[in-house]
Scaffold this active site. Structure first.
Site, PDB file in Angstrom:
ATOM      1  N   GLU A  36     -60.298 -13.158   5.710  1.00  0.00           N
ATOM      2  CA  GLU A  36     -59.456 -11.981   6.071  1.00  0.00           C
ATOM      3  C   GLU A  36     -57.943 -12.313   6.609  1.00  0.00           C
ATOM      4  O   GLU A  36     -57.245 -11.467   6.360  1.00  0.00           O
ATOM      5  CB  GLU A  36     -60.349 -11.428   7.198  1.00  0.00           C
ATOM      6  CG  GLU A  36     -61.653 -10.820   6.749  1.00  0.00           C
ATOM      7  CD  GLU A  36     -62.614 -12.067   6.771  1.00  0.00           C
ATOM      8  OE1 GLU A  36     -64.087 -11.565   6.739  1.00  0.00           O
ATOM      9  OE2 GLU A  36     -62.306 -13.155   7.180  1.00  0.00           O
ATOM     10  N   TYR A  89     -62.912 -26.474   6.993  1.00  0.00           N
ATOM     11  CA  TYR A  89     -63.500 -26.767   5.837  1.00  0.00           C
ATOM     12  C   TYR A  89     -62.946 -27.874   5.035  1.00  0.00           C
ATOM     13  O   TYR A  89     -61.525 -27.754   5.125  1.00  0.00           O
ATOM     14  CB  TYR A  89     -63.618 -25.569   5.056  1.00  0.00           C
ATOM     15  CG  TYR A  89     -62.337 -24.913   4.172  1.00  0.00           C
ATOM     16  CD1 TYR A  89     -62.466 -25.166   2.726  1.00  0.00           C
ATOM     17  CD2 TYR A  89     -61.555 -24.055   4.885  1.00  0.00           C
ATOM     18  CE1 TYR A  89     -61.387 -24.631   2.096  1.00  0.00           C
ATOM     19  CE2 TYR A  89     -60.540 -23.540   4.181  1.00  0.00           C
ATOM     20  CZ  TYR A  89     -60.457 -23.860   2.722  1.00  0.00           C
ATOM     21  OH  TYR A  89     -59.348 -23.378   2.165  1.00  0.00           O
ATOM     22  N   TYR A 104     -68.276 -27.338   4.649  1.00  0.00           N
ATOM     23  CA  TYR A 104     -68.092 -26.458   5.747  1.00  0.00           C
ATOM     24  C   TYR A 104     -68.450 -27.367   7.123  1.00  0.00           C
ATOM     25  O   TYR A 104     -69.541 -27.803   6.778  1.00  0.00           O
ATOM     26  CB  TYR A 104     -68.859 -25.137   6.107  1.00  0.00           C
ATOM     27  CG  TYR A 104     -68.341 -24.028   4.628  1.00  0.00           C
ATOM     28  CD1 TYR A 104     -67.224 -23.740   4.695  1.00  0.00           C
ATOM     29  CD2 TYR A 104     -69.464 -23.457   3.858  1.00  0.00           C
ATOM     30  CE1 TYR A 104     -66.793 -22.694   3.847  1.00  0.00           C
ATOM     31  CE2 TYR A 104     -68.879 -22.563   3.111  1.00  0.00           C
ATOM     32  CZ  TYR A 104     -67.596 -22.171   2.916  1.00  0.00           C
ATOM     33  OH  TYR A 104     -67.288 -21.226   2.237  1.00  0.00           O
ATOM     34  N   ASP A 105     -67.833 -27.306   7.938  1.00  0.00           N
ATOM     35  CA  ASP A 105     -67.898 -27.797   9.273  1.00  0.00           C
ATOM     36  C   ASP A 105     -67.430 -26.787  10.406  1.00  0.00           C
ATOM     37  O   ASP A 105     -66.537 -26.886  10.823  1.00  0.00           O
ATOM     38  CB  ASP A 105     -67.132 -29.070   9.478  1.00  0.00           C
ATOM     39  CG  ASP A 105     -67.673 -29.634  10.807  1.00  0.00           C
ATOM     40  OD1 ASP A 105     -68.378 -29.323  11.633  1.00  0.00           O
ATOM     41  OD2 ASP A 105     -66.643 -30.599  11.275  1.00  0.00           O
ATOM     42  N   ARG A 106     -68.157 -25.537  10.359  1.00  0.00           N
ATOM     43  CA  ARG A 106     -68.080 -24.579  11.152  1.00  0.00           C
ATOM     44  C   ARG A 106     -68.797 -24.171  12.207  1.00  0.00           C
ATOM     45  O   ARG A 106     -68.641 -23.001  12.951  1.00  0.00           O
ATOM     46  CB  ARG A 106     -67.422 -23.447  10.264  1.00  0.00           C
ATOM     47  CG  ARG A 106     -68.783 -22.905   9.577  1.00  0.00           C
ATOM     48  CD  ARG A 106     -68.197 -22.140   8.170  1.00  0.00           C
ATOM     49  NE  ARG A 106     -67.457 -20.975   8.420  1.00  0.00           N
ATOM     50  CZ  ARG A 106     -66.866 -20.395   7.245  1.00  0.00           C
ATOM     51  NH1 ARG A 106     -67.223 -20.499   5.925  1.00  0.00           N
ATOM     52  NH2 ARG A 106     -66.076 -19.205   7.354  1.00  0.00           N
ATOM     53  N   ASN A 167     -68.222 -10.993  -0.842  1.00  0.00           N
ATOM     54  CA  ASN A 167     -68.152 -12.516  -0.677  1.00  0.00           C
ATOM     55  C   ASN A 167     -69.379 -13.459  -0.392  1.00  0.00           C
ATOM     56  O   ASN A 167     -69.320 -14.067   0.967  1.00  0.00           O
ATOM     57  CB  ASN A 167     -67.242 -12.996   0.376  1.00  0.00           C
ATOM     58  CG  ASN A 167     -65.566 -13.354  -0.330  1.00  0.00           C
ATOM     59  OD1 ASN A 167     -65.475 -13.486  -1.464  1.00  0.00           O
ATOM     60  ND2 ASN A 167     -64.634 -13.182   0.494  1.00  0.00           N
ATOM     61  N   TYR A 168     -70.442 -13.449  -1.281  1.00  0.00           N
ATOM     62  CA  TYR A 168     -71.610 -14.318  -0.814  1.00  0.00           C
ATOM     63  C   TYR A 168     -71.383 -15.427  -0.800  1.00  0.00           C
ATOM     64  O   TYR A 168     -70.868 -16.230  -1.747  1.00  0.00           O
ATOM     65  CB  TYR A 168     -72.856 -13.950  -1.825  1.00  0.00           C
ATOM     66  CG  TYR A 168     -74.157 -14.603  -1.397  1.00  0.00           C
ATOM     67  CD1 TYR A 168     -74.813 -14.377  -0.270  1.00  0.00           C
ATOM     68  CD2 TYR A 168     -74.486 -15.629  -2.305  1.00  0.00           C
ATOM     69  CE1 TYR A 168     -76.086 -15.059  -0.131  1.00  0.00           C
ATOM     70  CE2 TYR A 168     -75.478 -16.464  -2.024  1.00  0.00           C
ATOM     71  CZ  TYR A 168     -76.274 -16.110  -1.078  1.00  0.00           C
ATOM     72  OH  TYR A 168     -77.646 -16.905  -0.583  1.00  0.00           O
ATOM     73  N   ASP A 283     -59.018 -13.110  -2.248  1.00  0.00           N
ATOM     74  CA  ASP A 283     -58.505 -12.690  -0.979  1.00  0.00           C
ATOM     75  C   ASP A 283     -57.157 -12.021  -1.489  1.00  0.00           C
ATOM     76  O   ASP A 283     -56.682 -10.953  -1.174  1.00  0.00           O
ATOM     77  CB  ASP A 283     -58.391 -13.422  -0.084  1.00  0.00           C
ATOM     78  CG  ASP A 283     -59.540 -14.173   0.382  1.00  0.00           C
ATOM     79  OD1 ASP A 283     -60.612 -13.684   0.403  1.00  0.00           O
ATOM     80  OD2 ASP A 283     -59.588 -15.498   0.807  1.00  0.00           O
ATOM     81  N   ASP A 319     -54.194 -21.543   1.146  1.00  0.00           N
ATOM     82  CA  ASP A 319     -55.173 -20.266   1.048  1.00  0.00           C
ATOM     83  C   ASP A 319     -54.031 -18.973   0.941  1.00  0.00           C
ATOM     84  O   ASP A 319     -54.566 -18.098   0.343  1.00  0.00           O
ATOM     85  CB  ASP A 319     -56.011 -20.250   2.437  1.00  0.00           C
ATOM     86  CG  ASP A 319     -57.065 -20.971   2.438  1.00  0.00           C
ATOM     87  OD1 ASP A 319     -58.176 -20.278   2.832  1.00  0.00           O
ATOM     88  OD2 ASP A 319     -57.275 -22.145   2.187  1.00  0.00           O
TER      89      ASP A 319
END
Length: 342
Positions: A36, A89, A104-106, A167-168, A283, A319
């Site tokens: 987003e 990430y 991922y490390d979130r 966005n699965y 995006d 990004d």
């Protein structure tokens, strides 16, 4: 100019230089990104008054994340400060027949630990015309499904248009969890963005006779997918991005936009991409689509602009989509020569 609010997680992106693998690198690049937030940056670059909402720690890394948006003109005034960590990430860029890898490390990030009381949505949406989120945000756990519902209810009550990119992400939740949550959330959505896999993964709807790896895309199948989604949830528009993966470097890229009111299915031209960085490609499509709709473009022009914006993003590291309105309009108008500008 229209005001757009986007809501989600802003993450620290760590990536080996060039095309090194995780196991061979000894230093990494440090940037920020998130679905987003990427949309908000695209819109700000087109001159739209765009704001991003999240929760980030008050420490220096959290501030660096905020600053990464401010430098491009995104309104960060509604970002909530608190929590202990910024989600991370790790991105390993693919090359040739070796695909990219994202780790991922979130867990327990500030946004994942957010409370419903952190966000005053009526205040956040003051003067807003559009709200955008993705299926990644409710997948983060904690209270995020309920927080997204709060946002959608408030937006709908205030007459704010809502878009959602499905966005699965299978690394974040199961198909069953995604289906339950997104079935509720999509009842509020006006414009749905999906790709050739999300509709199947989340809602079990798939295009027939299509091979995304072999490059065989069935347009009639995608028209059926869009109509089924619109019929199920009452969407005003459904956009489906179409990626033909020939290698990590070379993709075919196009999209379809279904305008329900006009019963109109418009397919864009296809771009043959040689990819520099594909993260954020979807995006940038979303940002282009929102811009197009807000500015009254017809269905064909809207999908052409969105696909052109996304095609350009594939040429840019990081990004965020660092392109101007004029550059997108030029490509959408047919000039894809890549000739030097003097």
């Amino acid at each position: 100019m229209a005001k757009v609010i986007t809501f989600g997680e802003l993450m620290l992106r760590l990536q080996p230089y060039n095309y090194e693998r995780f196991v061979q690198c000894d230093h990494v690049e440090f940037t920020f990104g998130g679905g987003e937030a990427n949309v908000a940056v695209s819109l700000a670059n087109y001159g739209v008054d765009a704001g991003f909402v999240t929760k980030l720690p008050s420490h220096a890394i959290g501030q660096s994340a905020v600053n990464s948006l401010r430098r491009y003109g995104v309104d960060t005034s509604k970002i909530v400060r608190g929590g202990d960590r910024v989600g991370i990430y790790f991105n390993e860029k693919g090359a040739s027949q070796r695909g990219s890898v994202c780790i991922y490390d979130r867990a327990n990030s500030a946004i994942a630990k957010a409370e419903q009381s952190d966000f005053d949505w009526n205040k956040i949406f003051e003067g807003a015309e559009w709200f955008h989120f993705t299926g990644i945000t409710p997948a983060l756990g904690g209270n995020l499904v309920e927080i997204c519902k709060d946002a959608c209810r408030a937006a709908k009550a205030l007459g704010v248009k809502i878009s959602c990119d499905l966005n699965y992400r299978g690394k974040l939740w199961s198909r069953e969890e995604a289906r339950a949550a997104m079935t509720e959330l999509c009842q509020y959505v006006d414009v749905c963005i999906s790709n050739e896999e999300d509709a199947k993964d989340v809602f079990g709807i798939e295009a027939e006779a299509t091979d995304i790896y072999g490059g065989n895309l069935n347009h009639e199948g995608y028209k059926s997918v869009a109509k089924q989604l619109a019929d199920r949830f009452g969407f005003e528009m459904v956009a489906i991005t179409l990626r033909e993966s020939h290698s990590a470097f070379d993709n075919g890229w196009s999209a379809m936009l279904y305008n329900v009111k006009n019963d109109e299915y418009c397919f864009s031209k296809k771009y043959n991409l040689h990819i520099i960085d594909r993260v954020g490609g979807g995006d940038s499509f979303g940002g282009g689509l929102i811009y197009s709709i807000l500015n009254g473009k017809d269905t064909q022009s809207a999908v052409e602009f969105a696909v052109a914006a996304s095609a350009l993003k594939h040429s840019i590291e990081g990004d965020y989509n660092m392109v101007t309105l004029a550059e997108v309009e030029k490509l959408a108008g047919g000039d894809g020569s890549g000739r030097i500008q003097r």
